[in-house]
Design a protein around this motif. Structure first.
Motif, PDB file in Angstrom:
ATOM      1  N   GLY A  83      18.948  32.169  17.397  1.00  0.00           N
ATOM      2  CA  GLY A  83      18.143  31.259  16.598  1.00  0.00           C
ATOM      3  C   GLY A  83      17.193  30.411  17.411  1.00  0.00           C
ATOM      4  O   GLY A  83      16.168  29.946  16.904  1.00  0.00           O
ATOM      5  N   CYS A 103      27.893  32.941  16.134  1.00  0.00           N
ATOM      6  CA  CYS A 103      26.502  33.314  15.885  1.00  0.00           C
ATOM      7  C   CYS A 103      26.167  34.606  16.638  1.00  0.00           C
ATOM      8  O   CYS A 103      26.445  34.728  17.827  1.00  0.00           O
ATOM      9  CB  CYS A 103      25.586  32.189  16.336  1.00  0.00           C
ATOM     10  SG  CYS A 103      23.856  32.473  15.968  1.00  0.00           S
ATOM     11  N   PHE A 121      22.950  35.877  16.303  1.00  0.00           N
ATOM     12  CA  PHE A 121      21.490  35.863  16.227  1.00  0.00           C
ATOM     13  C   PHE A 121      20.976  34.776  17.158  1.00  0.00           C
ATOM     14  O   PHE A 121      21.512  33.670  17.192  1.00  0.00           O
ATOM     15  CB  PHE A 121      21.080  35.566  14.777  1.00  0.00           C
ATOM     16  CG  PHE A 121      19.607  35.420  14.565  1.00  0.00           C
ATOM     17  CD1 PHE A 121      18.780  36.523  14.530  1.00  0.00           C
ATOM     18  CD2 PHE A 121      19.047  34.175  14.392  1.00  0.00           C
ATOM     19  CE1 PHE A 121      17.427  36.388  14.319  1.00  0.00           C
ATOM     20  CE2 PHE A 121      17.691  34.026  14.192  1.00  0.00           C
ATOM     21  CZ  PHE A 121      16.882  35.138  14.151  1.00  0.00           C
ATOM     22  N   TYR A 124      23.528  36.336  10.237  1.00  0.00           N
ATOM     23  CA  TYR A 124      23.405  35.624  11.510  1.00  0.00           C
ATOM     24  C   TYR A 124      24.763  35.341  12.153  1.00  0.00           C
ATOM     25  O   TYR A 124      24.815  34.884  13.291  1.00  0.00           O
ATOM     26  CB  TYR A 124      22.691  34.298  11.324  1.00  0.00           C
ATOM     27  CG  TYR A 124      21.224  34.390  10.991  1.00  0.00           C
ATOM     28  CD1 TYR A 124      20.590  35.596  10.735  1.00  0.00           C
ATOM     29  CD2 TYR A 124      20.446  33.245  10.910  1.00  0.00           C
ATOM     30  CE1 TYR A 124      19.253  35.661  10.420  1.00  0.00           C
ATOM     31  CE2 TYR A 124      19.102  33.301  10.596  1.00  0.00           C
ATOM     32  CZ  TYR A 124      18.514  34.507  10.352  1.00  0.00           C
ATOM     33  OH  TYR A 124      17.181  34.562  10.046  1.00  0.00           O
ATOM     34  N   TYR A 152      22.384  29.162   6.593  1.00  0.00           N
ATOM     35  CA  TYR A 152      21.811  30.350   7.207  1.00  0.00           C
ATOM     36  C   TYR A 152      22.381  31.611   6.567  1.00  0.00           C
ATOM     37  O   TYR A 152      23.495  31.600   6.060  1.00  0.00           O
ATOM     38  CB  TYR A 152      22.111  30.373   8.715  1.00  0.00           C
ATOM     39  CG  TYR A 152      21.489  29.224   9.454  1.00  0.00           C
ATOM     40  CD1 TYR A 152      20.150  29.262   9.813  1.00  0.00           C
ATOM     41  CD2 TYR A 152      22.226  28.101   9.780  1.00  0.00           C
ATOM     42  CE1 TYR A 152      19.567  28.205  10.487  1.00  0.00           C
ATOM     43  CE2 TYR A 152      21.651  27.035  10.454  1.00  0.00           C
ATOM     44  CZ  TYR A 152      20.322  27.095  10.810  1.00  0.00           C
ATOM     45  OH  TYR A 152      19.750  26.045  11.460  1.00  0.00           O
TER      46      TYR A 152
END
Length: 77
Positions: free
Chosen positions: A21, A17, A19, A69, A65
């Protein structure tokens, strides 16, 4: 009426990942590793927290997602 067996091959990918979140209230964390495969529209990933590679079983579905991301770490799982 006949029933045909249909097999679908999913190409699992190991993802990281990129990003944060958690700031948006999502279940994904920056720099964490996940597993997944592309969504039907190829715009994102269906993301899971675990994969049993020897059995090709994904577990603990987190959500779907956008591709932006994640960064693909390994696409040959």
């Amino acid at each position: 009426m006949s029933i045909r067996k249909t097999e679908i091959e999913f190409k699992f990918k190991k993802l990281v990942c990129v990003f944060d979140g958690q700031e948006e209230g999502l279940s994904i964390k920056k720099e964490e590793e996940y597993y997944g495969f592309e969504t039907a529209d190829a715009r994102g990933y269906n993301v899971f927290s675990d994969v049993k590679v020897d059995k090709d079983v994904l577990s603990n579905w987190i959500g779907s997602y956008p591709k932006a991301y994640f960064e693909v770490v390994d696409d040959k799982i």
